[in-house]
Design a protein around this motif. Structure first.
Motif, PDB file in Angstrom:
ATOM      1  N   ALA A   1       0.829  -1.208   0.000  1.00 25.12           N
ATOM      2  CA  ALA A   1       0.000   0.000   0.000  1.00 25.12           C
ATOM      3  C   ALA A   1       0.866   1.262   0.000  1.00 25.12           C
ATOM      4  N   GLN A   2       1.866   1.295   0.870  1.00 17.95           N
ATOM      5  CA  GLN A   2       2.702   2.490   0.966  1.00 17.95           C
ATOM      6  C   GLN A   2       3.598   2.661  -0.263  1.00 17.95           C
ATOM      7  N   ALA A   3       4.079   1.555  -0.804  1.00 15.52           N
ATOM      8  CA  ALA A   3       4.898   1.644  -2.016  1.00 15.52           C
ATOM      9  C   ALA A   3       4.093   2.258  -3.148  1.00 15.52           C
ATOM     10  N   LEU A   4       2.863   1.810  -3.303  1.00 13.54           N
ATOM     11  CA  LEU A   4       2.005   2.345  -4.368  1.00 13.54           C
ATOM     12  C   LEU A   4       1.638   3.802  -4.098  1.00 13.54           C
ATOM     13  N   GLU A   5       1.355   4.130  -2.843  1.00 14.00           N
ATOM     14  CA  GLU A   5       1.017   5.517  -2.501  1.00 14.00           C
ATOM     15  C   GLU A   5       2.181   6.463  -2.797  1.00 14.00           C
ATOM     16  N   SER A   6       3.397   5.975  -2.619  1.00 15.23           N
ATOM     17  CA  SER A   6       4.557   6.843  -2.834  1.00 15.23           C
ATOM     18  C   SER A   6       4.696   7.258  -4.291  1.00 15.23           C
ATOM     19  N   THR A   7       4.054   6.495  -5.192  1.00 10.63           N
ATOM     20  CA  THR A   7       4.115   6.843  -6.611  1.00 10.63           C
ATOM     21  C   THR A   7       2.859   7.568  -7.077  1.00 10.63           C
ATOM     22  N   GLY A   8       1.990   7.945  -6.123  1.00  9.30           N
ATOM     23  CA  GLY A   8       0.829   8.762  -6.464  1.00  9.30           C
ATOM     24  C   GLY A   8      -0.494   8.041  -6.498  1.00  9.30           C
ATOM     25  N   ALA A   9      -0.498   6.702  -6.315  1.00 11.21           N
ATOM     26  CA  ALA A   9      -1.756   5.961  -6.362  1.00 11.21           C
ATOM     27  C   ALA A   9      -2.613   6.267  -5.142  1.00 11.21           C
ATOM     28  N   GLU A  10      -3.923   6.192  -5.326  1.00  9.03           N
ATOM     29  CA  GLU A  10      -4.860   6.300  -4.210  1.00  9.03           C
ATOM     30  C   GLU A  10      -5.214   4.878  -3.796  1.00  9.03           C
ATOM     31  N   VAL A  11      -4.901   4.513  -2.553  1.00 13.54           N
ATOM     32  CA  VAL A  11      -5.012   3.123  -2.117  1.00 13.54           C
ATOM     33  C   VAL A  11      -6.088   2.967  -1.049  1.00 13.54           C
ATOM     34  N   ARG A  12      -6.952   1.978  -1.261  1.00  7.87           N
ATOM     35  CA  ARG A  12      -7.904   1.555  -0.224  1.00  7.87           C
ATOM     36  C   ARG A  12      -7.406   0.230   0.338  1.00  7.87           C
ATOM     37  N   ARG A  13      -7.302   0.143   1.660  1.00  8.72           N
ATOM     38  CA  ARG A  13      -6.738  -1.053   2.299  1.00  8.72           C
ATOM     39  C   ARG A  13      -7.823  -2.001   2.788  1.00  8.72           C
ATOM     40  N   SER A  14      -7.590  -3.308   2.585  1.00  5.71           N
ATOM     41  CA  SER A  14      -8.378  -4.360   3.228  1.00  5.71           C
ATOM     42  C   SER A  14      -7.397  -5.376   3.798  1.00  5.71           C
ATOM     43  N   CYS A  15      -6.471  -4.892   4.616  1.00  2.00           N
ATOM     44  CA  CYS A  15      -5.517  -5.770   5.282  1.00  2.00           C
ATOM     45  C   CYS A  15      -6.242  -6.519   6.401  1.00  2.00           C
ATOM     46  N   GLY A  16      -5.740  -7.708   6.744  1.00  2.62           N
ATOM     47  CA  GLY A  16      -6.286  -8.436   7.886  1.00  2.62           C
ATOM     48  C   GLY A  16      -7.524  -9.247   7.590  1.00  2.62           C
ATOM     49  N   LEU A  17      -7.782  -9.577   6.324  1.00  5.03           N
ATOM     50  CA  LEU A  17      -8.906 -10.453   6.013  1.00  5.03           C
ATOM     51  C   LEU A  17      -8.656 -11.834   6.615  1.00  5.03           C
ATOM     52  N   SER A  18      -9.702 -12.472   7.070  1.00  3.49           N
ATOM     53  CA  SER A  18      -9.566 -13.705   7.832  1.00  3.49           C
ATOM     54  C   SER A  18      -9.439 -14.926   6.924  1.00  3.49           C
ATOM     55  N   GLY A  19      -8.237 -15.403   6.759  1.00  2.76           N
ATOM     56  CA  GLY A  19      -8.011 -16.649   6.057  1.00  2.76           C
ATOM     57  C   GLY A  19      -7.770 -16.507   4.566  1.00  2.76           C
ATOM     58  N   THR A  20      -7.140 -17.564   4.031  1.00  2.00           N
ATOM     59  CA  THR A  20      -6.786 -17.567   2.611  1.00  2.00           C
ATOM     60  C   THR A  20      -8.014 -17.490   1.713  1.00  2.00           C
ATOM     61  N   SER A  21      -9.062 -18.248   2.040  1.00  7.24           N
ATOM     62  CA  SER A  21     -10.231 -18.276   1.165  1.00  7.24           C
ATOM     63  C   SER A  21     -10.905 -16.908   1.102  1.00  7.24           C
ATOM     64  N   SER A  22     -10.899 -16.178   2.202  1.00  3.33           N
ATOM     65  CA  SER A  22     -11.543 -14.861   2.231  1.00  3.33           C
ATOM     66  C   SER A  22     -10.821 -13.869   1.329  1.00  3.33           C
ATOM     67  N   VAL A  23      -9.517 -13.822   1.444  1.00  2.00           N
ATOM     68  CA  VAL A  23      -8.782 -12.830   0.659  1.00  2.00           C
ATOM     69  C   VAL A  23      -8.757 -13.222  -0.819  1.00  2.00           C
ATOM     70  N   ARG A  24      -8.682 -14.515  -1.087  1.00  2.00           N
ATOM     71  CA  ARG A  24      -8.721 -14.964  -2.479  1.00  2.00           C
ATOM     72  C   ARG A  24     -10.084 -14.635  -3.112  1.00  2.00           C
ATOM     73  N   SER A  25     -11.156 -14.875  -2.367  1.00  2.00           N
ATOM     74  CA  SER A  25     -12.490 -14.556  -2.877  1.00  2.00           C
ATOM     75  C   SER A  25     -12.631 -13.059  -3.113  1.00  2.00           C
TER      76      SER A  25
END
Length: 321
Positions: free
Chosen positions: A64-88
């Motif tokens: 997120a921070q790497a992308l923001e440093s180049t000007g991107a607007e980033v929305r975070r969804s860190c901390g999703l519960s489990g592999t299946s949740s984040v993959r979905s």
């Protein structure tokens, strides 16, 4: 990724203290560094996700921070519960990208059962199949490898003259009591876990020299050499650094590689190829030692994933100081 029991209290504290929480965009306040000199993502909106354990919380914030440093607007969804949740979340379009592990991609997302020990061949196979079947592109992987490993305290490693898994196999054959092994139930039950280790290295440790513990208890047990001198660990866990453990070299390349790489929806990377340039440079800088140190900053030192990521990116010159 396999379930991992890490310092639960510290993680919970980290999540609470960190701005890296679901759906929120903490004011990281990053400024441009070396990444911004070569890439410009002004006007690009990206949703970055990640799983709930320490390494993923840090990697999510790093991206997120790497992308923001180049000007991107980033929305975070860190901390999703489990592999299946984040993959979905990725395949449904709720997020655009997250760090996944090549071994997880191969076994969990693509349903493959045959182990593939060569990291590059594994990455290429995962990337090819996931893009073709699921329109998910895998960016350049990190050399870091959060795979299963066998560890011992520095002191015991020196005393027993054990540096490699082949050394361990010889010890298990000649002095089973000294080769006592602690592991979690999942490791003992997986084909790519303990049964495969014994087959690959040609030994059979007597059952009374094997102890099944909760995964989180293994680290302190081998540090104290009680009840086992050796135990199952994850190769980039921060406790390896904190406790001064020695990871044995997998000299027959038995364990499946789990190299972290950014998986991103193909339509997103096609529209914004500079994202690959930015995160590829970040991935190239991640090593086993680096991830252990970053994980330890959170789990041992009590730093938040957000400040841990920012400090590392700044020290590398990727973002402004």
């Amino acid at each position: 990724m396999r379930n991992k029991t890490i310092f639960a209290v510290a993680i919970a504290a980290g999540i609470l203290l960190s701005g890296c929480s679901l759906g929120e965009a903490p004011p990281s306040g990053v400024t441009g560094g070396s990444l911004a000199k070569d890439s410009n993502l002004e006007g690009v909106k990206l949703a970055v996700g990640g799983k709930e354990f320490t390494e993923q919380l840090v990697l999510c914030e790093v991206a997120a921070q790497a992308l923001e440093s180049t000007g991107a607007e980033v929305r975070r969804s860190c901390g999703l519960s489990g592999t299946s949740s984040v993959r979905s979340a990725l395949t449904s379009g709720d997020i655009d990208l997250y760090w996944e592990y090549t071994g997880t991609g191969w076994i969990t997302h693509l349903g493959q059962t045959e182990p593939m020990a060569d990291p590059q061949k594994l990455y290429e196979a995962v990337a090819k199949q996931d893009e073709a079947k699921n329109s998910v592109t895998w960016l350049k992987p990190s050399q870091a490898n959060n795979t299963y490993a066998v560890a011992i305290s520095h002191e015991k490693a020196a005393e027993l003259h054990v540096k490699t898994m082949s050394d361990y196999a010889a010890l298990a054959t000649n002095d089973p009591a000294a080769a006592g092994f602690c592991g979690a139930a999942e490791f003992f039950g997986r084909n790519d876990g303990w049964p495969g280790v014994e087959n690959a290295y040609g030994f059979k440790l007597p059952r009374n020299n094997v102890s099944e513990l909760a995964a989180g208890a293994v680290y302190n047990s081998i540090d104290k050499a009680a009840p086992c001198n050796f135990g199952e660990v994850f190769a980039t866990d921060g406790r390896i650094e904190a406790l001064g453990l020695t990871v044995l070299e997998d000299d027959k390349n038995y364990f499946t590689p789990y190299n972290p790489a950014v998986s991103i929806r193909t339509e997103v990377i096609k529209a914004n190829p500079a994202v690959g340039d930015v995160l590829g440079k970040v991935a190239e800088a991640l090593t086993d030692e680096t991830l252990r140190q970053l994980n330890a900053k959170v789990d041992v030192d009590g730093k938040t994933p957000e400040e841990t990521a920012k400090t590392w990116l700044s020290e590398k010159g990727f973002i402004g100081a």
